[in-house]
Motif scaffolding. Sequence first.
Motif, PDB file in Angstrom:
ATOM      1  N   VAL A   1      -6.198 -18.285  -2.925  1.00 36.80           N
ATOM      2  CA  VAL A   1      -5.376 -17.517  -2.001  1.00 36.80           C
ATOM      3  C   VAL A   1      -5.639 -18.010  -0.583  1.00 36.80           C
ATOM      4  CG1 VAL A   1      -4.958 -15.209  -1.031  1.00 36.80           C
ATOM      5  CG2 VAL A   1      -5.322 -15.481  -3.492  1.00 36.80           C
ATOM      6  N   HIS A   2      -4.551 -18.273   0.159  1.00 37.66           N
ATOM      7  CA  HIS A   2      -4.670 -18.713   1.555  1.00 37.66           C
ATOM      8  C   HIS A   2      -4.297 -17.609   2.539  1.00 37.66           C
ATOM      9  CE1 HIS A   2      -3.582 -22.660  -0.517  1.00 37.66           C
ATOM     10  NE2 HIS A   2      -4.866 -22.723  -0.221  1.00 37.66           N
ATOM     11  N   ALA A   3      -3.339 -16.766   2.152  1.00 37.40           N
ATOM     12  CA  ALA A   3      -2.833 -15.729   3.056  1.00 37.40           C
ATOM     13  C   ALA A   3      -2.549 -14.464   2.262  1.00 37.40           C
ATOM     14  CB  ALA A   3      -1.565 -16.203   3.750  1.00 37.40           C
ATOM     15  N   ILE A   4      -2.745 -13.323   2.932  1.00 36.59           N
ATOM     16  CA  ILE A   4      -2.476 -12.023   2.330  1.00 36.59           C
ATOM     17  C   ILE A   4      -1.521 -11.288   3.259  1.00 36.59           C
ATOM     18  CG2 ILE A   4      -3.456  -9.842   1.530  1.00 36.59           C
ATOM     19  CD1 ILE A   4      -6.181 -11.406   1.247  1.00 36.59           C
ATOM     20  N   LEU A   5      -0.369 -10.904   2.718  1.00 36.34           N
ATOM     21  CA  LEU A   5       0.625 -10.141   3.469  1.00 36.34           C
ATOM     22  C   LEU A   5       0.615  -8.724   2.920  1.00 36.34           C
ATOM     23  CD1 LEU A   5       3.619 -12.661   3.475  1.00 36.34           C
ATOM     24  CD2 LEU A   5       1.671 -12.527   5.052  1.00 36.34           C
ATOM     25  N   MET A   6       0.298  -7.767   3.784  1.00 37.47           N
ATOM     26  CA  MET A   6       0.192  -6.371   3.357  1.00 37.47           C
ATOM     27  C   MET A   6       1.246  -5.533   4.060  1.00 37.47           C
ATOM     28  SD  MET A   6      -3.934  -5.871   3.314  1.00 37.47           S
ATOM     29  CE  MET A   6      -3.763  -4.264   2.528  1.00 37.47           C
ATOM     30  N   THR A   7       1.855  -4.634   3.306  1.00 39.86           N
ATOM     31  CA  THR A   7       2.841  -3.723   3.869  1.00 39.86           C
ATOM     32  C   THR A   7       2.481  -2.300   3.485  1.00 39.86           C
ATOM     33  OG1 THR A   7       5.187  -3.110   3.920  1.00 39.86           O
ATOM     34  CG2 THR A   7       4.403  -4.199   1.910  1.00 39.86           C
TER      35      THR A   7
ATOM     36  N   VAL B   1       0.867  -1.171   0.000  1.00 34.91           N
ATOM     37  CA  VAL B   1       0.000   0.000   0.000  1.00 34.91           C
ATOM     38  C   VAL B   1       0.909   1.227   0.000  1.00 34.91           C
ATOM     39  CG1 VAL B   1      -1.761   1.282   1.259  1.00 34.91           C
ATOM     40  CG2 VAL B   1      -1.800  -1.236   1.261  1.00 34.91           C
ATOM     41  N   SER B   2       0.873   1.975  -1.098  1.00 36.84           N
ATOM     42  CA  SER B   2       1.756   3.132  -1.199  1.00 36.84           C
ATOM     43  C   SER B   2       1.327   4.048  -2.334  1.00 36.84           C
ATOM     44  CB  SER B   2       3.197   2.670  -1.446  1.00 36.84           C
ATOM     45  OG  SER B   2       4.057   3.775  -1.633  1.00 36.84           O
ATOM     46  N   ASP B   3       1.541   5.332  -2.110  1.00 37.51           N
ATOM     47  CA  ASP B   3       1.324   6.321  -3.164  1.00 37.51           C
ATOM     48  C   ASP B   3       2.592   6.560  -3.976  1.00 37.51           C
ATOM     49  OD1 ASP B   3      -1.317   6.713  -2.350  1.00 37.51           O
ATOM     50  OD2 ASP B   3      -0.798   8.372  -1.027  1.00 37.51           O
ATOM     51  N   THR B   4       3.724   6.017  -3.514  1.00 36.37           N
ATOM     52  CA  THR B   4       5.008   6.304  -4.162  1.00 36.37           C
ATOM     53  C   THR B   4       5.748   5.076  -4.671  1.00 36.37           C
ATOM     54  OG1 THR B   4       6.169   6.245  -2.035  1.00 36.37           O
ATOM     55  CG2 THR B   4       5.326   8.393  -2.763  1.00 36.37           C
ATOM     56  N   ARG B   5       5.434   3.898  -4.200  1.00 34.77           N
ATOM     57  CA  ARG B   5       6.174   2.701  -4.613  1.00 34.77           C
ATOM     58  C   ARG B   5       5.756   2.244  -6.001  1.00 34.77           C
ATOM     59  NH1 ARG B   5       9.772   3.740  -1.418  1.00 34.77           N
ATOM     60  NH2 ARG B   5       9.694   3.003   0.709  1.00 34.77           N
TER      61      ARG B   5
ATOM     62  N   ASP C   1      -2.808   4.362  -1.438  1.00 31.65           N
ATOM     63  CA  ASP C   1      -3.350   4.420  -0.083  1.00 31.65           C
ATOM     64  C   ASP C   1      -4.710   5.108  -0.102  1.00 31.65           C
ATOM     65  OD1 ASP C   1      -3.586   4.291   2.664  1.00 31.65           O
ATOM     66  OD2 ASP C   1      -1.486   4.771   2.980  1.00 31.65           O
ATOM     67  N   ASP C   2      -5.701   4.368  -0.555  1.00 35.34           N
ATOM     68  CA  ASP C   2      -7.077   4.825  -0.629  1.00 35.34           C
ATOM     69  C   ASP C   2      -7.956   3.701  -0.074  1.00 35.34           C
ATOM     70  OD1 ASP C   2      -9.311   6.601  -2.031  1.00 35.34           O
ATOM     71  OD2 ASP C   2      -9.693   4.503  -2.577  1.00 35.34           O
ATOM     72  N   ILE C   3      -8.741   4.011   0.917  1.00 30.28           N
ATOM     73  CA  ILE C   3      -9.528   2.990   1.609  1.00 30.28           C
ATOM     74  C   ILE C   3     -10.284   2.090   0.630  1.00 30.28           C
ATOM     75  CG2 ILE C   3     -11.570   2.638   3.080  1.00 30.28           C
ATOM     76  CD1 ILE C   3     -10.632   4.956   4.788  1.00 30.28           C
ATOM     77  N   TYR C   4     -10.934   2.674  -0.340  1.00 26.74           N
ATOM     78  CA  TYR C   4     -11.802   1.889  -1.217  1.00 26.74           C
ATOM     79  C   TYR C   4     -11.025   1.068  -2.232  1.00 26.74           C
ATOM     80  CZ  TYR C   4     -14.985   4.681   1.349  1.00 26.74           C
ATOM     81  OH  TYR C   4     -15.649   5.258   2.400  1.00 26.74           O
TER      82      TYR C   4
ATOM     83  N   THR D   1      -0.093   9.177   9.186  1.00 22.51           N
ATOM     84  CA  THR D   1      -0.275  10.307   8.278  1.00 22.51           C
ATOM     85  C   THR D   1      -1.717  10.323   7.791  1.00 22.51           C
ATOM     86  OG1 THR D   1       0.259   9.216   6.173  1.00 22.51           O
ATOM     87  CG2 THR D   1       2.130  10.035   7.506  1.00 22.51           C
ATOM     88  N   HIS D   2      -2.128  11.415   7.197  1.00 22.07           N
ATOM     89  CA  HIS D   2      -3.519  11.519   6.749  1.00 22.07           C
ATOM     90  C   HIS D   2      -3.839  10.504   5.656  1.00 22.07           C
ATOM     91  CE1 HIS D   2      -1.669  13.894   3.532  1.00 22.07           C
ATOM     92  NE2 HIS D   2      -2.794  13.758   2.855  1.00 22.07           N
ATOM     93  N   ARG D   3      -2.844   9.988   4.940  1.00 22.81           N
ATOM     94  CA  ARG D   3      -3.083   9.004   3.873  1.00 22.81           C
ATOM     95  C   ARG D   3      -3.025   7.561   4.378  1.00 22.81           C
ATOM     96  NH1 ARG D   3      -5.440   9.588  -0.641  1.00 22.81           N
ATOM     97  NH2 ARG D   3      -4.011   8.249  -1.764  1.00 22.81           N
TER      98      ARG D   3
END
Length: 172
Positions: free
Chosen positions: A70-76, A18-22, A52-55, A82-84
């Motif tokens: 899918v069995h597992a989800i790894l989120m970074t 989850v990133s606005d820059t990656r 980084d947007d909730i929806y 921050t506000h985002r």
Amino acid sequence: MSKADRRFEALNIAVITVSDTRTEENDSSGDYLATQAALAGHNVVFKNIVIDDIYQIRALVSAHIANENVHAILMTGGTGFTHRDSTPEAVTPLFDKHIEGFGELFRHISYQEIGTSTVQSRAVAGFANKKVIFCMPGSTGACKTAWQGILKEQLDSTHRPCNFAPHVLPKN
């Protein structure tokens, strides 16, 4: 039954950054998680980057939750203040059950590494539709802490006394 008596079962894992820059070229945290999961014998079936947007986060995670393969989800990423940063707000409403111990243990281990700055981590985990979902901070160091200190063992079907594999693998 000892660990040697148990057969390793690979999980199908989705990695989400989850990133606005990656981008694919500079996503060191997502790359780390995907590499470590593969080295541990798991199948990385998806690797995504989402802004980084909730929806948008919720839509992507929901698609993986609905995917039988899918069995597992790894989120970074997106777990700060921050506000985002909105990963916990996006993902926790999708949980059927929360894994409170993940955030607690992550912050305990992280405290040994970064001191009181760990209070700014909103690492969370839970189950949704028989998928286990772990949300950790976006730094590669935080992903290393989570993988080495928790995830490697908890995603390993041979780890005793317990692990998450039986909760997410189809019953034969």
